[in-house]
Design a protein around this motif. Structure first.
Motif, short mmCIF file in Angstrom:
data_model
loop_
_atom_site.label_atom_id
_atom_site.label_comp_id
_atom_site.label_asym_id
_atom_site.label_seq_id
_atom_site.Cartn_x
_atom_site.Cartn_y
_atom_site.Cartn_z
N ALA A 494 0.62 -1.16 -0.07
CA ALA A 494 -0.06 -0.01 0.22
C ALA A 494 0.66 1.12 -0.03
O ALA A 494 0.14 2.25 -0.39
CB ALA A 494 -0.95 -0.23 1.18
N THR A 495 2.01 1.18 0.54
CA THR A 495 2.76 2.38 0.58
C THR A 495 3.99 2.59 -0.24
O THR A 495 4.71 3.71 -0.51
CB THR A 495 3.21 2.69 2.11
N SER A 496 4.57 1.50 -0.42
CA SER A 496 5.94 1.14 -1.22
C SER A 496 6.22 2.08 -2.53
O SER A 496 7.13 2.67 -2.82
CB SER A 496 6.40 -0.21 -1.33
N ALA A 497 4.75 2.09 -3.24
CA ALA A 497 4.91 3.10 -4.37
C ALA A 497 4.69 4.35 -4.43
O ALA A 497 4.67 5.29 -5.49
CB ALA A 497 4.06 2.27 -5.32
N ILE A 498 4.47 4.89 -3.12
CA ILE A 498 4.15 6.18 -3.00
C ILE A 498 5.47 7.03 -3.27
O ILE A 498 6.67 6.73 -2.42
CB ILE A 498 3.65 6.63 -1.63
N PRO A 499 5.80 8.30 -3.99
CA PRO A 499 6.95 8.77 -4.43
C PRO A 499 7.17 9.39 -3.21
O PRO A 499 6.67 9.94 -2.31
CB PRO A 499 6.31 9.61 -5.58
N HIS A 500 8.70 9.35 -3.21
CA HIS A 500 9.37 10.14 -2.05
C HIS A 500 9.20 9.64 -0.64
O HIS A 500 8.91 10.42 0.35
CB HIS A 500 9.17 11.78 -1.93
#
Length: 692
Positions: A494-500
């Motif tokens: 759920a969070t690994s692909a959020i940029p930065h």
């Protein structure tokens, strides 16, 4: 975006009709409650209800079984709701001529009260339930889970609950769908005042009466238990008063009916009866019954406690006989309840005697026990240290700071935190505001709520150059007893692909402290130099682990940690399951198989220098294990990184295969069920090296 001015020709279609779904809810009980109490209805007729005292006694008894098994459980909520649930069920179960679920949708948003629903229904014999069925409550063998879960108990739960405020808008969908389907059915939803703090609850507060005024909603009754109490204390004292929110319900279009004493069963029954009649008479004005209750009602100590005895305060059966007697306020409790309580007390006495006998017979051990602690304690220690060095660390919480561990920081520096109430999305967005104002915000909650309710705010914080540091605990199956609704099994995906955004899963307190301290320092340095900076999300478990896994460990930012070197197979883990890889590596060595064991805390920043070199040295053989879905998890991210780098490999990823979890006394029971064990790692390794 622009206004849609397209012209589309209307088409003909058969009349709209819903799919013919077979009801899975159990039928109306065919007998009166075993332990009844009588009230009068509006017509003056006698009505038989389940005795709220029996509900409270059963909750206390079943909770002792759960704590004996190692699980946490709830007391305050079901004790507060006992009269409300008795009245609602008495009305639902007395519908003439058809099954109760044909006349009512019953949705319990207050998931912490679900054990009270189980207890009440066992009194009725609902779904064939007996009091014996309550004893394995919250165990992996029972469908009576920590919160109501329809995937395990479709006979009793229409909509799963647990995350506060989430079942309310789903119940809105039921009422609208019934209107579309032209069904004669009333929707009743019960919720707590704490849940009313959630953003999705507030959306439903506006939408239900707004759509009802346009004749789009079937008769709807909302029952709110208002006791100004949440998990960590009093709502008004710790966060802010909800009274203005409740005062605004009328202006939003609700027909608000106050219930001054939510423990006066006669008054509660009449008000619920009145509310249902009013909703039926005018579906354009949904009814809100605002009931004043006392959390933990029935036991003086929990009534007076600041949290209302939210979690069951008895750790064993030592005092359960006294509790059952107090619940019945000097009157004689049912003999079977007293016998049950005495058996639990005797069990405690026997265990205590066995402990003393063992201690007397065994010489004092010379070897020092391995020191253990919760992983999150290291995160809080690092935050305190950074603040003492002058960095502007500020804590923003959403009620569970005692469980996430950040309360250590808040108690150490009481002027450097704020609680925004039970509102995870609001918490993260508030943190983004603090970031823009030059602070270093740390937000905290359970992993499931952080990644579900907080995902968009996390994305917007990164997009706004307003990074936060997140402490999300109780990930995976670590929140065993609370069940699937609380078990974050998609947190890495759920969070690994959020940029930065850098996702970190530390496995011990020392590691957590080292990386949190480095994260705060990096955050400060980036912001001071004019960089946007990164959001750092720390995912940690719940249970205790050794302070460190190796002596004099080095925790290098962005690096995987090699705990054991070998040439046959690479075993990779992170977070709560690192111990499984260490155990597997040790046992493989006993079979003369040399495994490289790697701790991989930086999940979405794969350390190819370390992991890639180890994989090459082991002829491409890799086994990963994680307390997470295999889709989008740590193993998938490692395999993708290796493939992108052109490193040939064969991988076995142990994780959760597309299933929800369930309640269990301890996480280990779920690890065994889902194959997340050292034994399964060994089997996977032997398969890769062709030694089965």
């Amino acid at each position: 975006m622009a206004e849609d001015k397209s012209v589309v020709k209307q088409v003909e279609a058969p009349p709209l009709a819903p799919l013919n779904l077979k009801p899975r809810l159990a039928p109306t009980p065919r007998r009166a409650p075993k332990y009844p109490v009588r009230v009068k209805n509006a017509a003056g007729q006698e009505v038989i209800l389940g005795d709220p005292r029996a509900t409270r006694a059963l909750v206390a008894l079943m909770d002792v079984h759960a704590v004996n098994g190692g699980a946490a459980c709830h007391w305050g909520g079901p004790a507060a709701f006992a009269e409300i649930m008795a009245a609602i069920h008495g009305i639902m179960f007395s519908v003439p001529g058809r099954e109760w679920h044909e006349a009512f949708n019953f949705v319990n948003d207050a998931g912490h009260t679900e054990n009270g629903v189980y207890a009440l229904r066992a009194n009725y014999g609902f779904d064939g339930m007996t009091f014996e069925d309550l004893k394995p409550f919250r165990s992996i063998k029972s469908k009576f889970t920590g919160h109501g879960e329809s995937h395990l108990n479709p006979e009793g739960v229409l909509l799963s609950n647990g995350p506060l405020g989430s079942a309310l808008p789903q119940s809105q969908g039921l009422a609208i769908a019934d209107k579309v389907a032209k069904r004669d059915r009333v929707t009743i939803c019960t919720m707590s005042d704490g849940a009313a703090m959630e953003g999705e609850a507030k959306e439903a507060f506006a939408a239900i009466p707004g759509l009802a005024s346009k004749a789009r909603v079937n008769p709807y009754v909302l029952v709110i238990s208002d006791n100004d109490t949440k998990l960590s204390g009093r709502i008004t004292k710790d966060a802010f008063s909800m009274q203005r929110t409740f005062a605004a319900m009328g202006a939003l279009g609700w027909n608000v009916i106050p219930v001054p004493n939510g423990h006066d069963l006669q008054a509660v029954y009449l008000t619920v009866e009145q509310g249902i009649a009013a909703a039926k008479a005018d579906p354009t004005r949904p009814v809100c019954l605002l009931a004043k209750t006392i959390k933990g009602y029935g036991i003086k100590a929990t009534e007076e406690n600041s949290t209302g005895g939210h979690g069951f305060p008895l750790a064993n059966g030592e005092r359960i006989v006294d509790w059952v007697n107090e619940i019945y306020s000097g009157q004689q409790p049912p003999e079977e309840f007293l016998d049950w309580a005495k058996a639990l007390r005797l069990d405690w006495e026997q265990k205590e005697a066995a402990k003393k006998a063992k201690a007397a017979a065994s010489p004092a051990t010379i070897a020092a026990a391995v020191k253990k602690d919760k992983v999150q304690s290291g995160l809080a220690k690092a935050a305190v240290r950074a603040a003492q060095e002058g960095l502007p660390v500020y804590s923003i919480s959403a009620d569970v700071q005692g469980s996430t561990g950040i309360s250590l920081f808040q108690k150490s520096l009481p002027d450097r935190f704020i609680e925004v109430g039970i509102a995870e999305a609001n918490m993260i967005s508030t943190g983004a505001g603090f970031a823009k104002a030059g602070f270093i915000p740390i937000v905290d909650t359970f992993g499931q709520f952080g990644v579900t309710k907080g995902n968009l705010p996390l994305t917007m914080a990164a997009l706004s150059q307003a990074p936060v540091i997140a402490l999300f605990s109780h990930v995976g199956f670590q929140d065993a007893a609370d069940g699937a609704s609380h078990q974050a099994t998609t947190y890495l995906a759920a969070t690994s692909a959020i940029p930065h955004t850098i996702v970190i899963a530390p496995s011990c307190s020392e590691e957590a402290e080292a990386f949190m301290y480095q994260a705060i320092k990096r955050y400060a340095a980036d912001r001071a130099s004019g960089k946007d900076g990164d959001t750092y999300i720390f995912f940690v478990g719940r249970e205790n682990y050794p302070l460190s896994w190796v002596e004099n460990a080095r925790y290098e930012w962005g690096k995987a940690q090699v705990l054991q070197e070998g040439s046959d197979v690479v075993l990779v883990a992170c977070g709560p399951l690192l111990s499984k890889a260490i155990e597997a590596g040790t046992k493989l060595a006993e079979q003369n198989i040399k495994a490289t064991v790697i701790n991989n805390p930086f999940v979405n920043r794969v350390d190819l220098d370390t992991i890639g070199a180890a994989v090459k040295a082991c002829s491409g053989r890799v086994v990963t294990i994680e307390d997470h879905q295999v889709v989008g998890g740590m193993g998938a991210q490692i395999s993708h990184a290796l493939s992108q780098a052109g490193i040939a490999h064969r991988i076995k990823s142990l994780g959760i295969h597309g299933e929800f979890g369930q309640s269990a006394y301890v996480a280990e029971h779920l690890y065994e069920k889902h194959g997340l064990t050292a034994k399964k790692m060994i089997e996977a390794a032997l398969t890769l090296i062709d030694r089965k």
